[in-house]
Design a protein around this motif. Sequence first.
Motif, PDB file in Angstrom:
ATOM      1  N   CYS A 142       0.842  -1.157  -0.008  1.00  0.00           N
ATOM      2  CA  CYS A 142      -0.194   0.069  -0.080  1.00  0.00           C
ATOM      3  C   CYS A 142       0.867   1.281  -0.022  1.00  0.00           C
ATOM      4  CB  CYS A 142      -0.966   0.051   1.217  1.00  0.00           C
ATOM      5  SG  CYS A 142      -2.144  -1.429   1.252  1.00  0.00           S
ATOM      6  N   LEU A 143       1.994   1.356   0.745  1.00  0.00           N
ATOM      7  CA  LEU A 143       2.850   2.136   0.680  1.00  0.00           C
ATOM      8  C   LEU A 143       3.592   2.588  -0.617  1.00  0.00           C
ATOM      9  CD1 LEU A 143       4.571   4.510   2.144  1.00  0.00           C
ATOM     10  CD2 LEU A 143       6.164   2.625   2.866  1.00  0.00           C
ATOM     11  N   ASN A 144       3.907   1.315  -1.321  1.00  0.00           N
ATOM     12  CA  ASN A 144       4.407   1.339  -2.871  1.00  0.00           C
ATOM     13  C   ASN A 144       3.413   1.837  -3.597  1.00  0.00           C
ATOM     14  OD1 ASN A 144       6.709   0.044  -1.663  1.00  0.00           O
ATOM     15  ND2 ASN A 144       6.202  -1.975  -2.359  1.00  0.00           N
ATOM     16  N   ALA A 145       2.337   1.735  -3.307  1.00  0.00           N
ATOM     17  CA  ALA A 145       1.182   2.188  -4.425  1.00  0.00           C
ATOM     18  C   ALA A 145       0.992   3.760  -4.238  1.00  0.00           C
ATOM     19  CB  ALA A 145      -0.357   1.562  -4.052  1.00  0.00           C
ATOM     20  N   ALA A 146       1.184   4.176  -3.053  1.00  0.00           N
ATOM     21  CA  ALA A 146       1.214   5.497  -2.774  1.00  0.00           C
ATOM     22  C   ALA A 146       1.996   6.321  -3.548  1.00  0.00           C
ATOM     23  CB  ALA A 146       1.100   5.917  -1.489  1.00  0.00           C
ATOM     24  N   LYS A 147       3.368   5.561  -3.394  1.00  0.00           N
ATOM     25  CA  LYS A 147       4.657   6.212  -3.994  1.00  0.00           C
ATOM     26  C   LYS A 147       4.494   6.315  -5.504  1.00  0.00           C
ATOM     27  CE  LYS A 147       7.851   4.654  -0.337  1.00  0.00           C
ATOM     28  NZ  LYS A 147       8.972   3.911  -0.159  1.00  0.00           N
ATOM     29  N   ALA A 148       4.133   5.062  -6.183  1.00  0.00           N
ATOM     30  CA  ALA A 148       3.578   5.130  -7.493  1.00  0.00           C
ATOM     31  C   ALA A 148       2.685   5.994  -7.932  1.00  0.00           C
ATOM     32  CB  ALA A 148       3.264   3.625  -7.914  1.00  0.00           C
ATOM     33  N   CYS A 149       1.776   6.644  -7.131  1.00  0.00           N
ATOM     34  CA  CYS A 149       0.972   7.419  -7.252  1.00  0.00           C
ATOM     35  C   CYS A 149       1.378   8.781  -7.764  1.00  0.00           C
ATOM     36  CB  CYS A 149      -0.289   7.605  -6.679  1.00  0.00           C
ATOM     37  SG  CYS A 149      -1.541   8.815  -6.785  1.00  0.00           S
ATOM     38  N   ASN A 150       2.422   9.006  -6.665  1.00  0.00           N
ATOM     39  CA  ASN A 150       3.133  10.467  -6.646  1.00  0.00           C
ATOM     40  C   ASN A 150       3.999  10.448  -7.943  1.00  0.00           C
ATOM     41  OD1 ASN A 150       1.672  11.420  -4.339  1.00  0.00           O
ATOM     42  ND2 ASN A 150       3.256  10.467  -3.001  1.00  0.00           N
ATOM     43  N   LEU A 151       4.338   9.465  -8.532  1.00  0.00           N
ATOM     44  CA  LEU A 151       5.424   9.520  -9.643  1.00  0.00           C
ATOM     45  C   LEU A 151       4.575   9.574 -11.044  1.00  0.00           C
ATOM     46  CD1 LEU A 151       8.044   6.866  -8.497  1.00  0.00           C
ATOM     47  CD2 LEU A 151       8.259   9.218  -8.408  1.00  0.00           C
ATOM     48  N   ASN A 152       3.243   9.437 -10.835  1.00  0.00           N
ATOM     49  CA  ASN A 152       2.397   9.606 -11.953  1.00  0.00           C
ATOM     50  C   ASN A 152       1.703  11.092 -11.967  1.00  0.00           C
ATOM     51  OD1 ASN A 152      -0.632   9.166 -13.276  1.00  0.00           O
ATOM     52  ND2 ASN A 152       0.824   7.997 -14.618  1.00  0.00           N
ATOM     53  N   ASP A 153       1.988  11.769 -12.987  1.00  0.00           N
ATOM     54  CA  ASP A 153       1.356  13.279 -13.041  1.00  0.00           C
ATOM     55  C   ASP A 153      -0.323  13.250 -12.822  1.00  0.00           C
ATOM     56  OD1 ASP A 153       3.768  14.064 -13.281  1.00  0.00           O
ATOM     57  OD2 ASP A 153       3.747  14.531 -15.659  1.00  0.00           O
ATOM     58  N   THR A 154      -0.869  12.408 -13.559  1.00  0.00           N
ATOM     59  CA  THR A 154      -2.279  12.360 -13.547  1.00  0.00           C
ATOM     60  C   THR A 154      -2.754  11.729 -12.018  1.00  0.00           C
ATOM     61  OG1 THR A 154      -2.541  11.648 -15.941  1.00  0.00           O
ATOM     62  CG2 THR A 154      -4.480  11.256 -14.493  1.00  0.00           C
TER      63      THR A 154
END
Length: 417
Positions: A142-154
Motif C-alpha cells: 500500500c505504501l508502494n502504491a502511494a509512491k507510484a501514484c506520486n510518480l504519475n502526473d495524473t
Amino acid sequence: MILTTLVIIFSAASRPVRLDCVKASEQCLKEYSCSTKYRTMRQCVAGRESNFSAVTGPEAQGECRSAIDAMKQSPLYNCRCRRGMKKEKNCLRIFWSIFQSLQGNDLLEYSPYEPVNSRLSDIFRLAPIIAAEPASTKENNCLNAAKACNLNDTCKKYRSAYINPCTSRVSASEVCNKRKCHKALRQFFDKVPPKYSYGMLFCSCPAGDQTACAERRRQTIVPVCSYEDKDKPNCLTLQNTCKTNYICRSRLADFISNCQPEARSISGCLRENYADCLLSYSGLIGTVMTPNYVRSLGISLSPWCDCSSSGNSKPDCDKFAEFFTNNRCLRNAIQAFGNGTDVGVWQPQPPIQPNYYAIVLHILYMFIDNNTFLVVYIIPPLISLTVKVYWPTKEFLVETSKVISFNFHQEYLPQCN
C-alpha cells in the motif's frame, strides 16, 4: 407438439446503435411524434405506478399505454450513460425516468452505465507492478502504491485535488466539506488509470504484518471526512437516501449488478467478471453510500451504517449490509487484484467487441402441415432484433434457415469471440 433446443447465432452488426440518454433525448425531441409521446409518457408517470391508477378515464389510460409502447421503439428505450461523462447526472435522470416508466418499479436490478469496452483484464496483469512481492513477505504494498501514484502526473494531480477538501476543517464542528470531498473522490476514481487508483485502494497486505499496511489502505479515501459521520444510520435508511440522488442510485445499481455473488461460480461472481465488480465498487466512493475497510484484519468492507433499530425490516437490512460485508465476489476480486491468488483459478476475459453472439433457446413448435409450423417462445422484451435461426433437426423438410424476430435481454447473452 415437439420441444427442442436450438442455437441462434447472429452478427453484432445487426445490433442497433445504443446512444447515451442525453443524445437519445435530444434526437427524440427533434422528432414531433417521438417528442409528443415522450411528453405524454412523462405526464402519465408523474407520481404514480405503471398501472395508471392516477390517470382517470379509459381514453386517457389508453393514451398513456400508447405513449409507453411508442417509447419502446424510440432511441430512448435502451439508452445508457458513461461514468464520469459530461452531463452524467442529466443522462442518469433521463435513464431512470424511462426505466421506471417502462418497468413500473424503482428496483436496482439494472445498471444505467454502458459496459466499458476496454481490455479491463489488463488491470489484473498490472497488479504485480504494484505488488511486486508476494503478500506473504513484509513488503508494504500500500505504501508502494502511494509512491507510484506520486510518480504519475495524473494520479498525483487528482489525489492532491481530493486530499485538500477532505482534510480541510470547515469549522469547529465540521471536519471538512463532505460534498466537495465526495466530488473530488469521484473524479479521482473516474479519471485516474486503474493501475494507480486500484493499486492504492485494493493493495494486498502481508499476512505477518498487516497493521500499518491495512491502516494505510483504509486511509486512502480519508475516511474521517468521506466515510465516517457523527451518527451511524440504519442501512436501509442510507439506501433510501442514496436512491434519491441520481448518481448514488446509479452507482449502487451498477455495484449490485456487477458484484452479484454466485455460490456455484468458480470466480464467486454471477457475471464472471472481477474487473467490472472492482470498477462498480470504486464508483460508489464519493457518494453517501461510500464503503470502506473496517478496522479489522483481512478484507472486510461496509458502508457507514448498521442494522440496529431495523424492527421488522431486520432481515432486509442484514441482506443489504451483507452484500458488502460478506460478498464472495467482491472479496475474490480484491484478492485477485492485490496479489493474484485467484487469477490462476479463474482468469477474467477481456470484453472485446465480439463478431457474433450465441444464445440457446428452448422452443415449442407445432406442425400445421408439412411446410408450416408455429413457433412459441418467451423472452424478456427489451430489444427487438431479426436473427437467422438454424434448425438442428431432421424431423421435417424445410429450408436450412428461417428468419424470425424475437426479443431478448442483451446483457445476459454469452459472448463468442
